[in-house]
Design a protein around this motif. Structure first.
Motif, PDB file in Angstrom:
ATOM      1  N   GLY A  22       0.815  -1.208   0.000  1.00 34.57           N
ATOM      2  CA  GLY A  22       0.000   0.000   0.000  1.00 34.57           C
ATOM      3  C   GLY A  22       0.849   1.258   0.000  1.00 34.57           C
ATOM      4  N   THR A  23       1.988   1.205   0.695  1.00 32.93           N
ATOM      5  CA  THR A  23       2.900   2.352   0.721  1.00 32.93           C
ATOM      6  C   THR A  23       3.405   2.623  -0.691  1.00 32.93           C
ATOM      7  N   HIS A  24       3.766   1.547  -1.378  1.00 34.93           N
ATOM      8  CA  HIS A  24       4.265   1.629  -2.750  1.00 34.93           C
ATOM      9  C   HIS A  24       3.172   2.212  -3.652  1.00 34.93           C
ATOM     10  N   LEU A  25       1.959   1.711  -3.476  1.00 32.22           N
ATOM     11  CA  LEU A  25       0.832   2.171  -4.298  1.00 32.22           C
ATOM     12  C   LEU A  25       0.584   3.665  -4.082  1.00 32.22           C
ATOM     13  N   SER A  26       0.687   4.079  -2.816  1.00 36.63           N
ATOM     14  CA  SER A  26       0.364   5.462  -2.511  1.00 36.63           C
ATOM     15  C   SER A  26       1.324   6.428  -3.229  1.00 36.63           C
ATOM     16  N   LEU A  27       2.605   6.047  -3.342  1.00 37.03           N
ATOM     17  CA  LEU A  27       3.552   6.877  -4.103  1.00 37.03           C
ATOM     18  C   LEU A  27       3.296   6.789  -5.603  1.00 37.03           C
ATOM     19  N   SER A  28       2.917   5.592  -6.067  1.00 37.40           N
ATOM     20  CA  SER A  28       2.624   5.435  -7.500  1.00 37.40           C
ATOM     21  C   SER A  28       1.447   6.314  -7.910  1.00 37.40           C
ATOM     22  N   LEU A  29       0.457   6.411  -7.012  1.00 36.58           N
ATOM     23  CA  LEU A  29      -0.710   7.248  -7.311  1.00 36.58           C
ATOM     24  C   LEU A  29      -0.311   8.720  -7.405  1.00 36.58           C
ATOM     25  N   GLU A  30       0.623   9.149  -6.544  1.00 32.58           N
ATOM     26  CA  GLU A  30       1.093  10.542  -6.627  1.00 32.58           C
ATOM     27  C   GLU A  30       1.805  10.780  -7.953  1.00 32.58           C
ATOM     28  N   ARG A  31       2.566   9.781  -8.403  1.00 34.51           N
ATOM     29  CA  ARG A  31       3.271   9.931  -9.684  1.00 34.51           C
ATOM     30  C   ARG A  31       2.271   9.997 -10.830  1.00 34.51           C
ATOM     31  N   LEU A  32       1.205   9.197 -10.715  1.00 33.87           N
ATOM     32  CA  LEU A  32       0.167   9.198 -11.752  1.00 33.87           C
ATOM     33  C   LEU A  32      -0.566  10.541 -11.764  1.00 33.87           C
ATOM     34  N   GLN A  33      -0.862  11.052 -10.572  1.00 33.37           N
ATOM     35  CA  GLN A  33      -1.577  12.327 -10.453  1.00 33.37           C
ATOM     36  C   GLN A  33      -0.771  13.456 -11.105  1.00 33.37           C
ATOM     37  N   TYR A 263      14.234   6.003  -7.309  1.00 34.45           N
ATOM     38  CA  TYR A 263      14.977   5.443  -8.440  1.00 34.45           C
ATOM     39  C   TYR A 263      14.079   5.424  -9.679  1.00 34.45           C
ATOM     40  N   GLY A 264      12.833   4.975  -9.482  1.00 32.72           N
ATOM     41  CA  GLY A 264      11.879   4.928 -10.595  1.00 32.72           C
ATOM     42  C   GLY A 264      11.586   6.303 -11.174  1.00 32.72           C
ATOM     43  N   ILE A 265      11.438   7.301 -10.296  1.00 34.23           N
ATOM     44  CA  ILE A 265      11.138   8.667 -10.759  1.00 34.23           C
ATOM     45  C   ILE A 265      12.324   9.219 -11.547  1.00 34.23           C
ATOM     46  N   ALA A 266      13.557   8.935 -11.046  1.00 40.73           N
ATOM     47  CA  ALA A 266      14.760   9.432 -11.720  1.00 40.73           C
ATOM     48  C   ALA A 266      14.896   8.829 -13.114  1.00 40.73           C
ATOM     49  N   ILE A 267      14.441   7.587 -13.276  1.00 38.18           N
ATOM     50  CA  ILE A 267      14.510   6.943 -14.594  1.00 38.18           C
ATOM     51  C   ILE A 267      13.480   7.576 -15.528  1.00 38.18           C
ATOM     52  N   GLN A 268      12.321   7.916 -14.966  1.00 41.78           N
ATOM     53  CA  GLN A 268      11.211   8.452 -15.759  1.00 41.78           C
ATOM     54  C   GLN A 268      11.512   9.865 -16.255  1.00 41.78           C
ATOM     55  N   GLU A 269      12.166  10.696 -15.413  1.00 42.65           N
ATOM     56  CA  GLU A 269      12.384  12.100 -15.803  1.00 42.65           C
ATOM     57  C   GLU A 269      13.482  12.724 -14.955  1.00 42.65           C
ATOM     58  N   ARG A 270      14.010  13.864 -15.436  1.00 44.80           N
ATOM     59  CA  ARG A 270      14.900  14.659 -14.594  1.00 44.80           C
ATOM     60  C   ARG A 270      14.026  15.535 -13.717  1.00 44.80           C
ATOM     61  N   GLY A 324      20.780  21.072  -7.948  1.00 46.24           N
ATOM     62  CA  GLY A 324      19.740  20.307  -7.259  1.00 46.24           C
ATOM     63  C   GLY A 324      18.955  19.382  -8.174  1.00 46.24           C
ATOM     64  N   MET A 325      19.487  19.117  -9.395  1.00 44.24           N
ATOM     65  CA  MET A 325      18.770  18.211 -10.307  1.00 44.24           C
ATOM     66  C   MET A 325      19.116  16.752 -10.001  1.00 44.24           C
ATOM     67  N   ILE A 326      18.130  15.878 -10.296  1.00 42.46           N
ATOM     68  CA  ILE A 326      18.319  14.445 -10.073  1.00 42.46           C
ATOM     69  C   ILE A 326      17.900  13.714 -11.349  1.00 42.46           C
ATOM     70  N   GLY A 327      18.671  12.706 -11.745  1.00 43.86           N
ATOM     71  CA  GLY A 327      18.289  11.966 -12.955  1.00 43.86           C
ATOM     72  C   GLY A 327      18.855  10.564 -12.921  1.00 43.86           C
ATOM     73  N   ARG A 328      18.627   9.790 -14.022  1.00 41.34           N
ATOM     74  CA  ARG A 328      19.074   8.399 -13.980  1.00 41.34           C
ATOM     75  C   ARG A 328      20.540   8.289 -14.358  1.00 41.34           C
ATOM     76  N   ARG A 329      21.134   7.169 -13.997  1.00 41.46           N
ATOM     77  CA  ARG A 329      22.552   6.976 -14.251  1.00 41.46           C
ATOM     78  C   ARG A 329      22.761   5.605 -14.894  1.00 41.46           C
ATOM     79  N   GLY A 330      23.512   5.566 -15.980  1.00 38.77           N
ATOM     80  CA  GLY A 330      23.866   4.273 -16.572  1.00 38.77           C
ATOM     81  C   GLY A 330      22.832   3.766 -17.563  1.00 38.77           C
ATOM     82  N   LYS A 331      23.290   2.969 -18.522  1.00 32.32           N
ATOM     83  CA  LYS A 331      22.402   2.451 -19.567  1.00 32.32           C
ATOM     84  C   LYS A 331      21.465   1.368 -19.038  1.00 32.32           C
ATOM     85  N   MET A 332      21.955   0.697 -17.979  1.00 32.98           N
ATOM     86  CA  MET A 332      21.194  -0.464 -17.497  1.00 32.98           C
ATOM     87  C   MET A 332      20.074  -0.099 -16.516  1.00 32.98           C
TER      88      MET A 332
END
Length: 670
Positions: A22-33, A263-270, A324-332
C-alpha cells in the motif's frame, strides 16, 4: 497513454493500506496524479476502520492540505446471524480425543445441514488437518466434494477449486486466510471459523463470504476449543454486532520503498530535488517525512558512501548538488529497476512435483527435515517424498499410508489491540459482579445478555471466571496481575497477565528481558501469547525491579537495543535491502537464491553499521520490526498508563498456575 486517466479504483483498500504494498501504491498514485491531474480516486472495502484515516491514505495531500474526499458509509445493511459454539459442555475436564471427535461431529452436522460451507482455520497446517480428518472420519460423505485452499498450493490447483465451487460441485472448502478477500466463489450459505479470527474486521470479512447477495442473511459460526478463545470470540461477536471495528495500522515513512520509488522517478524524468520532496510529501504515508531521512536516501542512491562499492552497491542516480537536479545513471538503469522492483520479499519455497506436474510448494526449512519415504499432506492429498534436486522436490501420489504430518511455518494471527481492550472491559465487569457476591444465576444471565453464546459456552465462561476469581485475581485492561509461580523443577516463573495482544506483549517482554540481562547479567526464558507473557529462570532474578526500570520516554531506545542482534532483524533487514535495491534479485539475467541473499545481507548489515549505526535502510528494518511486526506505539501507551496510575499492578504468588495462566504455561512446555 496515462496522460488522461480519469478514474483510479482501489478495491479491498484495507488489504493494501496496512502493508508496504500500500505504501508503494500510494507513491505510485502521486506519480500518476502528476502526469494526469484530472484523476479521481475511489477506494472500496467491506470492513474497515478508522474510515477517516483510510480516506486520507487514499487521496493524499496537495500543497500541504488534504485533498477533498467524500466518504460513503453503507456497511452493515445486511442481517447478521452469528454464534459462538462449544462442541462440549465442559472444555477442561474433557479428554482430548473425545473433544476432537465432538468437534468433527459438530463440523460434519453443520456441513450436512447446509448447501455449501466454507471453513476457515488460522494456519495452513490446520487446513490440511481438517480436510484429512473429515475424509478419514466420514469417508462416505467426503471424497471429491471437499478441497483445501491456502497460500502454499499452486495457482492451477486453487483456480480449479474456485471454479468447482462456482459450478456447485463442491460441498465444503477448508482454507486459511487465502479466501478472505472478495474472490467471486459463487453461493455459500454458511461460514465456520475454527478458533478465533483475532480481529473484528477479519471476522466480518470471513463471515461476509456467506450470503453474498443483497438481502441474504450472513451466517457465521465460530467453534472454540479452549476457554481463552471462548471469551475472546464471545466479545468479538459482540463488537461485530455493535459495529465496532478495530483500527488498522498504516505504515508510515518506509525508507526502503522510498528508495525504490525515487529510483523509478529518476529513470522516468529529470527532476528538481525540492520538487521531488514535495511530490513525496503529498502521499499520506510520507506526509511527515523528515528532510534528513530524505537526504540520506538520496545520498545512498547517488553513491555517496564509497565503502559500499566493496559490496558491489553502486550509484543508481546522479545528483548535481549545485543545481539540485536528479536523474538516472547508466544504460542499465531501466532493466535493473524493472527486474528488481516490488515490495513482497522472496520467501524460499521448494516446488513439489509429481513427474512434470507441479502440485504446490513447501518451505525450505520443511524440506530439510524430509527423508526419502516420508509421507506428508499437501492440498488435502497425501504424497510420498522421493528426492530433491535444487529447488524441486519429487513425490509420488498414490499412497495408502497415514501421513507423518507436516509442520508449516506460517505465522499465527495476532489479536488486535482494540479487541484486547474490549475483552479487558468484559473481564472487569465480571470481576465487579463476583466482588459484589452475585448469585451464579445472576452472573450467568449477565453473560447471556452481554455476549452472543450458546448454553455450553455460557456455562464454560462462568466456570472459568469463577475458578480464577476464587483461586487468584481477575486481571483486566486497567489492572495487570503479576503471578509468581515455581514449578516442580525449581524454575521460577513470573507471569504478567497483560491482555493487550501478542504484538504489544512481544515489546513488553523483550524490554523486561533486556533490562534483566543489562542490570542482573542473567539470561531468561520468555513466553508470550495474546493474553500475557512470562519470564522464567532457574536462578534468582528480580523481575519486578527490572520491570520498574522501564520508562516510557526511553522505551523505543531500549527496544532498539533489545532487537539488535536477533534473527528477526537479520531477516527483515534482508527484506528491506531487497526493496531498497541494495541486494539485487536479478542481475544480468542471473537470479540470486534466497539463501545467497541472506548471506549477502549478513555481510551488508555489518558494512552499513560501519558507515553509521543509523544508516537509513537499517533504521527502516528496525522501524518495520517495532511498528509493523510488533506494536511499539501501544506498548508505550501501556507503560505510560502504569506511570500515570491508570493501570494498576498487583503481585500474587501461586502454588499452581492460575486458570488464566494455564494456556501460557502449557504453551511454554510444548
Amino acid at each position: 497513454h496515462l496522460k488522461d486517466v480519469q478514474w483510479c479504483i482501489v478495491d479491498e483498500v484495507h488489504a493494501l493500506a496496512e502493508n508496504k504494498r500500500g505504501t508503494h501504491l500510494s507513491l505510485s498514485l502521486e506519480r500518476l496524479q502528476k502526469i494526469s491531474p484530472a484523476l479521481t480516486r475511489i477506494g472500496l472495502s467491506a470492513t474497515i476502520a478508522p474510515l477517516g484515516e483510510i480516506a486520507k491514505y487514499l487521496v493524499g495531500y496537495e500543497n500541504n492540505e488534504e485533498r477533498p474526499c467524500k466518504i460513503v458509509d453503507v456497511q452493515f445493511i445486511k442481517k447478521l446471524d452469528l454464534k459462538v459454539l462449544s462442541p462440549v459442555p465442559d472444555l477442561i475436564d474433557m479428554e482430548h480425543g473425545a473433544m476432537h471427535h465432538a468437534m468433527y461431529e459438530l463440523i460434519h452436522n453443520l456441513i450436512q445441514t447446509h448447501k455449501t460451507t466454507l471453513v476457515f482455520t488460522n494456519t495452513r497446517s490446520a487446513t490440511e488437518r481438517v480436510v484429512h480428518n473429515l475424509k478419514e472420519k466420514f469417508p462416505k460423505f467426503y471424497a471429491e466434494n471437499i478441497g483445501a485452499h491456502h497460500g502454499s498450493l499452486s495457482k492451477t490447483h486453487r483456480h480449479s477449486l474456485e471454479n468447482k465451487l462456482r459450478e456447485g460441485k463442491i460441498k465444503v472448502v477448508v482454507c486459511s486466510t487465502s479466501l478472505e478477500l472478495g474472490i467471486d466463489i459463487g453461493y455459500i450459505d454458511l461460514v465456520v471459523c475454527l478458533g478465533s479470527p483475532k480481529s473484528v474486521a477479519r471476522a466480518l470479512q470471513r463471515i461476509g463470504r456467506s450470503g453474498h447477495r443483497l438481502h441474504d442473511v450472513t451466517k457465521g459460526r465460530i467453534i472454540v476449543l479452549d476457554r481463552d478463545d471462548l471469551v475472546e470470540c464471545a466479545v468479538l461477536l459482540k463488537s461485530a454486532v455493535e459495529k465496532k471495528i478495530d483500527k488498522i495500522h498504516i505504515p508510515t515513512n518506509a525508507l526502503d520503498v522510498l528508495a525504490q520509488q525515487i529510483y523509478g522517478i529518476a529513470i522516468q524524468e529529470r527532476i528538481q530535488k525540492k520538487d521531488l520532496f514535495s511530490l513525496i510529501k503529498n502521499s499520506y504515508c510520507y506526509h511527515t517525512l523528515d528532510k534528513k531521512d530524505f537526504d540520506e536516501i538520496i545520498d545512498y542512491l547517488a553513491g555517496k558512501y564509497i565503502s559500499l562499492e566493496d559490496r558491489h552497491i553502486y550509484a543508481k542516480i546522479w545528483h548535481d548538488e549545485e543545481t539540485g537536479m536528479i536523474g538516472r545513471r547508466g544504460k542499465m538503469a531501466r532493466v535493473l529497476y524493472m527486474t528488481n522492483i516490488g515490495t513482497i520479499p522472496d520467501e524460499t519455497s521448494v516446488k513439489v512435483k509429481v513427474g512434470e506436474h507441479i502440485v504446490g510448494t513447501i518451505d525450505e526449512a520443511f524440506l530439510e527435515r524430509l527423508r526419502p519415504g516420508d509421507v506428508f499432506v499437501l492440498g488435502g492429498n497425501v504424497y510420498v517424498f522421493k528426492f530433491s534436486r535444487g529447488m524441486t522436490a519429487q513425490v509420488n501420489a498414490s499412497v495408502n499410508r497415514p501421513p507423518t504430518v507436516p509442520s508449516w511455518f506460517s505465522e499465527m494471527l495476532p489479536l488486535s489491540f482494540d479487541l484486547a481492550l474490549e475483552i479487558g472491559r468484559f473481564r472487569k465487569l465480571l470481576n465487579e459482579k463476583f466482588c459484589a457476591k452475585k448469585s451464579k444465576q445472576e452472573i450467568a444471565d449477565f453473560i447471556n445478555y452481554y455476549v452472543y453464546v450458546d448454553k455450553n459456552a455460557a456455562e464454560s465462561i462462568y466456570n472459568y471466571f469463577y475458578e480464577q476469581f476464587n483461586y487468584a485475581e481477575i486481571p483486566s485492561h486497567s489492572r495487570i496481575i503479576v503471578e509468581h509461580y515455581t514449578n516442580d523443577k525449581g524454575i521460577k516463573h513470573t507471569i504478567f497477565h497483560a491482555l493487550y495482544g501478542r504484538r504489544v506483549n512481544d515489546c513488553l517482554s523483550r524490554a523486561v528481558a533486556f533490562a534483566i540481562s543489562r542490570t542482573q547479567h542473567r539470561d531468561v526464558e520468555i513466553g508470550i501469547n495474546d493474553n500475557g507473557f512470562y519470564i522464567a529462570s532457574d536462578k534468582t532474578v528480580n523481575v519486578m525491579h527490572a520491570f520498574k526500570l522501564i520508562k516510557s520516554k526511553e522505551f523505543r531506545k531500549v527496544l532498539d537495543m533489545a532487537i539488535d542482534r536477533t534473527e528477526i532483524l537479520k531477516r527483515r533487514f534482508r527484506h528491506c535491502a531487497m526493496r531498497a535495491l541494495m541486494i539485487l534479485r536479478t542481475y544480468r539475467g542471473r537470479t540470486k537464491r534466497v539463501g545467497r541473499q541472506q548471506v549477502s545481507s549478513q555481510i551488508l548489515i555489518n558494512a552499513v553499521k560501519r558507515i553509521s549505526p543509523d544508516f537509513s535502510i537499517l533504521k527502516e528494518a528496525r522501524r518495520e520490526v517495532l511498528e509493523d511486526l510488533m506494536d511499539v506505539g501501544n506498548a508505550q501507551k501501556v507503560i505510560e498508563g502504569i506511570e500515570k496510575g491508570g493501570i494498576s499492578i498487583k503481585e500474587i504468588s501461586t502454588n499452581v498456575p492460575s486458570p488464566f495462566a494455564f494456556n501460557l504455561i502449557a504453551q511454554g512446555i510444548s
